[in-house]
Scaffold this motif. Structure first.
Motif, PDB file in Angstrom:
ATOM      1  N   PHE A   1     -20.204  58.403 -15.089  1.00 13.35           N
ATOM      2  CA  PHE A   1     -21.262  57.471 -14.691  1.00 13.35           C
ATOM      3  C   PHE A   1     -21.617  56.518 -15.833  1.00 13.35           C
ATOM      4  N   SER A   2     -21.653  57.049 -17.061  1.00 11.42           N
ATOM      5  CA  SER A   2     -21.953  56.199 -18.217  1.00 11.42           C
ATOM      6  C   SER A   2     -20.902  55.100 -18.368  1.00 11.42           C
ATOM      7  N   THR A   3     -19.632  55.481 -18.185  1.00  9.04           N
ATOM      8  CA  THR A   3     -18.543  54.491 -18.262  1.00  9.04           C
ATOM      9  C   THR A   3     -18.665  53.467 -17.143  1.00  9.04           C
ATOM     10  N   LEU A   4     -19.042  53.934 -15.951  1.00 12.43           N
ATOM     11  CA  LEU A   4     -19.174  53.049 -14.794  1.00 12.43           C
ATOM     12  C   LEU A   4     -20.291  52.022 -15.016  1.00 12.43           C
ATOM     13  N   VAL A   5     -21.413  52.448 -15.603  1.00 10.28           N
ATOM     14  CA  VAL A   5     -22.517  51.531 -15.895  1.00 10.28           C
ATOM     15  C   VAL A   5     -22.068  50.465 -16.894  1.00 10.28           C
ATOM     16  N   SER A   6     -21.393  50.900 -17.949  1.00  6.65           N
ATOM     17  CA  SER A   6     -20.957  49.953 -18.988  1.00  6.65           C
ATOM     18  C   SER A   6     -19.981  48.930 -18.439  1.00  6.65           C
TER      19      SER A   6
ATOM     20  N   GLY B   1     -22.160  45.828 -18.168  1.00  6.75           N
ATOM     21  CA  GLY B   1     -21.975  45.299 -19.513  1.00  6.75           C
ATOM     22  C   GLY B   1     -22.955  45.838 -20.528  1.00  6.75           C
ATOM     23  N   ILE B   2     -23.753  46.821 -20.174  1.00  8.01           N
ATOM     24  CA  ILE B   2     -24.699  47.448 -21.090  1.00  8.01           C
ATOM     25  C   ILE B   2     -24.622  48.952 -20.899  1.00  8.01           C
ATOM     26  N   THR B   3     -25.175  49.680 -21.872  1.00  8.26           N
ATOM     27  CA  THR B   3     -25.170  51.137 -21.764  1.00  8.26           C
ATOM     28  C   THR B   3     -26.286  51.609 -20.843  1.00  8.26           C
ATOM     29  N   PHE B   4     -26.198  52.864 -20.439  1.00  5.28           N
ATOM     30  CA  PHE B   4     -27.255  53.446 -19.615  1.00  5.28           C
ATOM     31  C   PHE B   4     -28.596  53.389 -20.352  1.00  5.28           C
TER      32      PHE B   4
END
Length: 510
Positions: A430-435, A439-442
């Motif tokens: 999920f963290s990778t998907l958000v980034s 274009g920003i971190t969780f």
């Protein structure tokens, strides 16, 4: 000359055996046929045949006692046929005092030899004034019977070595039986064919063969079989260290050794001297292993999955875990794959059939490495489908996560794991998907939400800075002020004064 009754539900079977009798000129003057149990009873009572060849599977439970009574009364030689030579069928044949067991489909050569021998015995008995119609042993040789194989006999102990032969495709066992019957053994074994294995019993009391020489013999059998046939063969050589065991006990121990093929594959010879001691394992995935699987699946880590599977299920030598426990462990893994399918909306789609096929393979496939390969291939296919859907699916997941966060960002304890769990993704994935999507971190996403709320509260309310921080989801007011200044270039208090100054000027001009 003797008479014979052929009883089978299949008219082709009845006609086929009758044709063999005529074409081989086996001396029976009357051949009666029966397709139902009523026909069987009628022929037995009216004609009293010397030999009855009957399909066990046609005998209903309600007819069993009557059949036994008639066999006891008229004392024919009984030959039984079955498509399923299980222990239960063997015990039924023993109750009928059957002379021989034919596992369908049986070879014409075996049928010819057995029926010819029965006819000759009856003729010789009549000439000698003896009745041998129920004499003899139920086996392919002298001195060993199916009863000994299935029923423990504490009084009958002999030095015996067992050779168990099993093909991957059991439909070829009639050909294997013929091959073994024609094989040039120095000491001929008694061959007892069953539904899924052929048992060879060597009486080693006279001229004992060493275990090493028996292993060499088994390897020669394997080589010569594979030179002529394509069906893979697995052989077990079993010689009990405790020769006081009955043949039935030896057979049970040797049957366990057959399961070694689950780890080694076919085209092998396994040697055993004792009962197999399986290693005890916990068949279920631990919580940590479940999390590892969830992470690897959602991250699409094919190399990690492959390495995990090979590390867990690569058995080079014993002691081996009990195969049934390994199958349970594999279904526990498949349960995680099922969760992965559901989280991506793939249950109920065209990949559902593949899932059920793999489930069947885990339950019934005879070789472990094939199960592993099929499971990995199915997982890779799922990952390909997910990869193709990732764009659209990723947007949906992010939108769902944003709605969840917008309703809970004021909770200072909200974590990445909470949001990832809500959208049924691993935290790492999920963290990778958000980034990749935003274009920003969780952490930046959550902080931006909280700062946006704080800006509004500062500008539109008279709440203290501490209260604004708390309502915006910041647990510490000092930390809130620091983050606020880094983001907006001014402190919360100065930001409020600026907003009030702007508002005051607006009112002056109005």
């Amino acid at each position: 000359m003797p008479s014979i009754m052929i009883a089978d539900r299949d008219p082709n079977e009845r006609s086929g055996i009758s044709w063999l009798l005529n074409s081989w000129q086996i001396p029976y003057d009357h051949v009666y046929k029966a397709g139902t149990m009523e026909d069987v009873f009628q022929v037995l009572e009216d004609h009293v045949p010397d030999v009855i060849c009957i399909e066990l599977d046609m005998v209903a439970r309600s007819n069993w006692e009557r059949l036994k009574l008639l066999v006891e009364q008229f004392r024919p030689i009984v030959l039984v046929m079955t498509a399923e030579a299980t222990f239960e069928k063997a015990m039924l044949a023993i109750e009928l005092r059957a002379r021989d067991l034919w596992l369908k489909p049986q070879t014409p050569e075996v049928i010819r030899r057995v029926l010819t021998r029965c006819s000759q015995e009856i003729v010789e008995a009549r000439n000698g004034g003896r009745d041998v119609r129920v004499a003899g042993s139920w086996s392919e040789g002298e001195g060993v019977t199916y009863r000994e194989l299935f029923v423990p006999d504490s009084q009958n102990h002999r030095e015996q070595t067992l050779l168990l032969a099993q093909l991957e495709e059991t439909r070829h066992h009639p050909a294997l039986l013929t091959f073994l019957q024609e094989f040039p053994f120095r000491q001929k074994p008694v061959l007892l064919p069953l539904a899924d294995v052929i048992v060879g019993v060597f009486d080693t009391q006279q001229g004992k063969e060493s275990l090493a020489s028996m292993q060499q013999l088994a390897r020669r059998i394997l080589i010569e079989w594979e030179a002529r046939h394509d069906s893979p063969l697995f052989l077990v050589v079993y010689e009990a260290q405790d020769q006081q065991k009955s043949l039935s006990e030896k057979y049970q121990d040797a049957s366990q050794a057959l399961q070694i093929r689950f780890f080694t594959g076919y085209r092998q010879v396994s040697v055993a001297e004792n009962v197999i001691n399986w290693k005890t394992i916990d068949p279920f995935l631990t919580p940590a292993e479940q999390r590892t699987w969830v992470d690897m699946l959602h991250e699409g880590d094919r190399d990690g999955l492959k390495q995990w599977m090979y590390t867990q299920f690569s058995y080079q030598k014993g002691p081996y875990p009990e195969p049934g426990l390994l199958r349970i462990r594999l279904t526990s893994i498949l349960a995680q794959v099922r969760r992965y399918m559901k989280s991506h909306g793939l249950d109920g789609t065209n990949v559902e059939d593949g899932y059920h096929r793999v489930f069947e393979i885990i339950l019934y496939a005879p070789i472990l490495y094939r199960i592993i390969q099929e499971l990995l291939l199915f997982i890779y296919k799922l990952m390909d489908v997910v990869q193709r859907q990732r764009g659209a699916a990723g947007i949906d997941v992010i939108e769902l996560a944003l709605r969840f966060m917008e309703g809970r960002f004021s909770d200072s304890s909200l974590r990445l794991e909470d949001v990832a769990g809500y959208v049924d993704r691993s935290p790492a994935y999920f963290s990778t998907l958000v980034s990749s999507s935003l274009g920003i971190t969780f952490r930046q996403l959550l902080t931006n939400m909280r700062l946006k709320e704080a800006e509004q509260l500062i500008a539109e309310t008279s709440l203290s800075i501490h209260e604004v921080a708390e309502r915006s989801g910041f647990a510490n007011a000092n930390y809130f002020s620091k983050v606020f200044k880094e983001k907006l270039g001014t402190t919360p208090r100065m930001y409020r004064n600026q907003k009030k100054g702007v508002e005051s000027k607006k009112n002056t001009y109005l």
